[in-house]
Design a protein around this motif. Structure first.
Motif, short mmCIF file in Angstrom:
data_model
loop_
_atom_site.label_atom_id
_atom_site.label_comp_id
_atom_site.label_asym_id
_atom_site.label_seq_id
_atom_site.Cartn_x
_atom_site.Cartn_y
_atom_site.Cartn_z
N TRP A 30 1.63 5.01 8.91
CA TRP A 30 0.85 4.93 7.68
C TRP A 30 0.38 3.49 7.44
O TRP A 30 -0.80 3.26 7.13
CB TRP A 30 1.69 5.41 6.51
CG TRP A 30 0.94 5.46 5.22
CD1 TRP A 30 0.86 4.47 4.27
CD2 TRP A 30 0.14 6.53 4.72
NE1 TRP A 30 0.09 4.86 3.23
CE2 TRP A 30 -0.38 6.12 3.48
CE3 TRP A 30 -0.18 7.79 5.21
CZ2 TRP A 30 -1.20 6.93 2.71
CZ3 TRP A 30 -0.99 8.59 4.44
CH2 TRP A 30 -1.50 8.17 3.22
N GLN A 31 1.29 2.55 7.58
CA GLN A 31 0.94 1.14 7.36
C GLN A 31 -0.09 0.67 8.38
O GLN A 31 -1.04 -0.04 8.03
CB GLN A 31 2.19 0.26 7.42
CG GLN A 31 3.16 0.49 6.29
CD GLN A 31 2.54 0.28 4.92
OE1 GLN A 31 1.79 -0.66 4.71
NE2 GLN A 31 2.84 1.18 3.99
N GLU A 32 0.08 1.04 9.63
CA GLU A 32 -0.86 0.64 10.68
C GLU A 32 -2.26 1.21 10.44
O GLU A 32 -3.26 0.49 10.54
CB GLU A 32 -0.33 1.09 12.04
CG GLU A 32 -1.15 0.63 13.20
CD GLU A 32 -0.56 1.04 14.55
OE1 GLU A 32 -1.32 0.98 15.54
OE2 GLU A 32 0.62 1.42 14.61
N LEU B 54 7.25 11.66 -0.02
CA LEU B 54 7.68 12.88 0.65
C LEU B 54 6.68 13.25 1.73
O LEU B 54 5.48 13.18 1.51
CB LEU B 54 7.78 14.06 -0.32
CG LEU B 54 8.91 14.06 -1.33
CD1 LEU B 54 8.77 15.25 -2.25
CD2 LEU B 54 10.27 14.08 -0.64
N TRP B 55 7.19 13.64 2.88
CA TRP B 55 6.37 14.18 3.96
C TRP B 55 6.78 15.64 4.07
O TRP B 55 7.91 15.95 4.46
CB TRP B 55 6.65 13.43 5.27
CG TRP B 55 6.25 11.99 5.23
CD1 TRP B 55 7.03 10.93 4.88
CD2 TRP B 55 4.98 11.44 5.57
NE1 TRP B 55 6.32 9.77 4.97
CE2 TRP B 55 5.05 10.05 5.40
CE3 TRP B 55 3.77 12.00 6.00
CZ2 TRP B 55 3.98 9.20 5.64
CZ3 TRP B 55 2.70 11.16 6.24
CH2 TRP B 55 2.80 9.78 6.07
N GLU C 264 14.57 8.97 11.49
CA GLU C 264 13.74 8.38 12.55
C GLU C 264 12.28 8.82 12.41
O GLU C 264 11.36 8.01 12.55
CB GLU C 264 14.28 8.76 13.93
CG GLU C 264 13.52 8.17 15.09
CD GLU C 264 13.56 6.64 15.15
OE1 GLU C 264 12.67 6.05 15.81
OE2 GLU C 264 14.44 6.01 14.53
N LYS C 265 12.08 10.10 12.13
CA LYS C 265 10.72 10.60 11.93
C LYS C 265 10.08 9.95 10.70
O LYS C 265 8.90 9.58 10.73
CB LYS C 265 10.72 12.12 11.77
CG LYS C 265 11.06 12.85 13.05
CD LYS C 265 11.07 14.36 12.83
CE LYS C 265 11.44 15.08 14.11
NZ LYS C 265 11.47 16.55 13.92
N LEU C 266 10.84 9.79 9.64
CA LEU C 266 10.33 9.15 8.43
C LEU C 266 9.96 7.69 8.70
O LEU C 266 8.93 7.20 8.21
CB LEU C 266 11.36 9.23 7.30
CG LEU C 266 11.63 10.63 6.76
CD1 LEU C 266 12.83 10.62 5.83
CD2 LEU C 266 10.40 11.19 6.07
N ARG C 267 10.74 7.00 9.51
CA ARG C 267 10.45 5.62 9.86
C ARG C 267 9.14 5.54 10.64
O ARG C 267 8.28 4.70 10.34
CB ARG C 267 11.59 5.01 10.68
CG ARG C 267 11.37 3.53 11.02
CD ARG C 267 12.41 3.02 12.01
NE ARG C 267 12.35 3.69 13.30
CZ ARG C 267 11.42 3.47 14.23
NH1 ARG C 267 10.46 2.61 14.03
NH2 ARG C 267 11.46 4.13 15.37
N VAL C 268 8.96 6.42 11.62
CA VAL C 268 7.74 6.43 12.43
C VAL C 268 6.52 6.75 11.55
O VAL C 268 5.48 6.10 11.66
CB VAL C 268 7.86 7.44 13.60
CG1 VAL C 268 6.52 7.65 14.28
CG2 VAL C 268 8.90 6.95 14.60
N MET D 126 -1.92 0.88 -0.80
CA MET D 126 -1.32 2.17 -1.13
C MET D 126 -0.04 2.34 -0.31
O MET D 126 -0.03 2.16 0.89
CB MET D 126 -2.32 3.29 -0.80
CG MET D 126 -1.80 4.66 -1.04
SD MET D 126 -3.07 5.90 -0.66
CE MET D 126 -2.26 7.32 -1.28
N GLU D 127 1.01 2.70 -1.01
CA GLU D 127 2.28 2.93 -0.33
C GLU D 127 2.24 4.26 0.42
O GLU D 127 1.47 5.15 0.08
CB GLU D 127 3.43 2.96 -1.34
CG GLU D 127 3.68 1.63 -2.01
CD GLU D 127 4.88 1.70 -2.94
OE1 GLU D 127 5.78 2.53 -2.70
OE2 GLU D 127 4.91 0.92 -3.89
N SER D 128 3.08 4.37 1.42
CA SER D 128 3.17 5.63 2.15
C SER D 128 3.74 6.70 1.22
O SER D 128 4.44 6.38 0.26
CB SER D 128 4.02 5.48 3.41
OG SER D 128 5.35 5.15 3.06
N PRO D 129 3.44 7.95 1.51
CA PRO D 129 3.95 9.03 0.66
C PRO D 129 5.48 9.00 0.57
O PRO D 129 6.16 8.68 1.54
CB PRO D 129 3.48 10.29 1.37
CG PRO D 129 2.30 9.86 2.17
CD PRO D 129 2.59 8.46 2.59
#
Length: 72
Positions: free
Chosen positions: A28-30, A6-7, A19-23, A1-4
């Motif tokens: 999510w992947q972890e 939109l957050w 930067e927040k989106l990257r984290v 499943m891919e990360s959302p």
């Protein structure tokens, strides 16, 4: 499943800080990898898939918000 894609923030607006989106995407992947490994281990050791899914759902439901302390 891919990360959302939109957050959303509490006000319903999408988070835009790169930067927040990257984290968030990395987290999510972890989490997905760790949960998948735990799920596979449990099923291979004889736990029912349905039972393990229920345990993981309960785990997520029990997560506590840092804004609410231990009240969640």
């Amino acid at each position: 499943m891919e990360s959302p894609k939109l957050w959303l923030q509490d006000d319903g607006q999408p988070l835009s800080c790169q930067e927040k989106l990257r984290v968030l995407d990395e987290n999510w992947q972890e989490v997905q990898e760790i949960l998948q490994d735990a799920f596979e281990d449990a099923v291979l050791m004889g736990v029912s898939e349905q039972g393990m899914r229920a345990h993981l759902t309960d785990l997520v439901a029990s997560l506590q918000s840092p804004h609410q302390g231990n009240k969640a």
